[in-house]
Scaffold this active site. Structure first.
Site, PDB file in Angstrom:
ATOM      1  CD  GLU A   1       4.185   1.095   6.977  1.00 45.14           C
ATOM      2  OE1 GLU A   1       4.979   1.458   7.860  1.00 45.14           O
ATOM      3  OE2 GLU A   1       3.838   1.842   6.026  1.00 45.14           O
TER       4      GLU A   1
ATOM      5  CG  ASP B   1      -0.290   0.018   2.535  1.00 44.96           C
ATOM      6  OD1 ASP B   1       0.692  -0.743   2.718  1.00 44.96           O
ATOM      7  OD2 ASP B   1      -0.729   0.771   3.425  1.00 44.96           O
TER       8      ASP B   1
END
Length: 390
Positions: A139, A74
């Site tokens: 994250e 991500d």
């Protein structure tokens, strides 16, 4: 399939995986690793009030030792794409640099891990140990449905790791500058001093909370929390807000509020640090300042992977590839290493972080090749060492 670090990185950058969207990045990794013989799983985790998050876990081999590569696909939003030299999800090469959101943080690092692992497996398919990938899509977001739950999921399956490399961008200026062998913890507190609202011309009828707040903050800041340790700087407390919410100039406010954050080393736990904060506040308040303290829950505790053979493998590989002996550091903010360290020793090493989260995030193509070379050298040394002991 082209499994060079550049080709893998370009494919990943072309996936618009802005938190919490998977964007095709994990699907791409799954396809590449499955073709190489990895067993791959794609668990999805949920929690009330948070988006569902897709994750990936892959393993090649069943023996020991087990070296795990960890990271996240991500990325943060690119912002105004018109300000970028190239489309942030195009993976364009310009002037010897690969451009795109996630080039540094940290799709480039994942590509290098994959390239190194695939190259090692092709040459040493019967190396006897195990190589794994633990990749989250959470994250850059709340970090609730990602690494923490993925580790729990793996533990229920009976997975046990010996060591882990997390591919966050750790180098401040040049590849090979720095390894992160630990991180400081983070603890936030919210302080309220109670007063009594009144007219500034009649202070005897009011109770101004601001002088009391100044006393308390002075009590928190007057003495350092500690002087640091062999591998950590001193813990530091920073006041981040002070506010009374008072638009009037002739009104004494009813209360004053402050927020502070502490980045603490391995001399403290959140519990012992909270006790010290409460002690300092009691001493500063005496019998005159009325206050309330609320410490926020934290999952960011200080940790250290002591310099050992594993750190040595990585340092030697970096020096062999770059000519630089990396500094062993615990600086910077928090990372998912704080979760992984509960299961095995973890070291962070990745690309140069100068453009992460910026417009025109980019990485030199040469750095991708060098980083993949470093990871490959680590694999060679790690499993060669294990074979000599068996």
């Amino acid at each position: 399939m082209d499994t060079s670090p550049l080709s893998l990185a370009q494919s990943l950058l072309r996936c618009p995986s802005v938190t919490p969207e998977e964007g095709g990045a994990l699907a791409f990794i799954e396809g590449v690793l499955k073709e190489a013989g990895f067993e791959v799983h794609r668990p999805v985790f949920s929690a009330p009030g948070t988006p569902d998050v897709e994750n990936l876990y892959a393993r090649y081999g069943s023996g020991e030792p087990y070296l795990l590569f960890a990271g996240h696909t991500d990325v943060v939003p690119p912002g105004d794409a018109g300000r970028w030299r190239h489309d942030p999800f195009s993976g364009e090469i310009d002037g010897g640099e690969l451009h795109g959101r996630g080039a540094v943080d940290m799709k480039g690092g994942i590509a290098c891990m994959m390239a190194a692992a695939l190259d090692f497996i092709r040459e040493c398919p019967d190396f006897g140990g195990s190589i794994g990938f633990l990749i989250t899509g959470d994250e850059e977001g709340p970090a609730i449905n990602g690494t923490v739950k993925l580790l729990e999921w793996a533990k229920v399956r009976g997975e046990r790791f010996d060591h882990c490399i997390l591919g966050e961008p750790t180098n401040p200026n040049q590849l090979g500058d720095m390894i992160k062998i630990g991180r400081r913890g983070s603890l936030t507190g919210r302080l309220v001093v109670e007063g009594k609202q009144g007219h500034v011309a009649y202070p005897h009828l009011a109770d101004n909370p601001i002088p009391g707040m100044l006393r308390l903050l002075d009590g928190l800041l007057r003495e350092p929390l500690d002087r640091g340790t062999e591998h950590f700087d001193g813990s530091n407390l920073e006041v981040t807000t002070v506010d009374v919410g008072n638009p009037a100039t002739n009104v004494i406010p009813a209360e004053a509020r402050a927020t502070f954050n502490i980045r603490f080393n391995d001399l403290w736990t959140p519990e012992s640090l909270e006790q010290e904060i409460e002690r300092r506040l009691r001493e500063a308040a005496g019998n005159t300042v009325r206050y309330r303290l609320a410490m926020e829950p934290t999952n960011a505790v200080a940790f250290l992977t002591p310099p050992n053979a594993f750190v040595g493998f990585i340092s030697d590989a970096i020096e062999a590839e770059t000519g630089r002996r990396p500094a062993l550091s615990t600086t910077g903010g928090t990372s998912d290493a704080r979760f992984i360290v509960k299961d095995c020793p973890v070291v962070e090493f990745g690309l140069v972080g100068q453009t992460m989260h910026q417009v025109d995030e980019r990485v030199p193509v040469a750095d991708l090749d060098r980083l993949a070379g470093i990871y490959r050298k680590v694999l060679d040394a790690y499993f060669a060492e294990s074979s000599t002991k068996s």
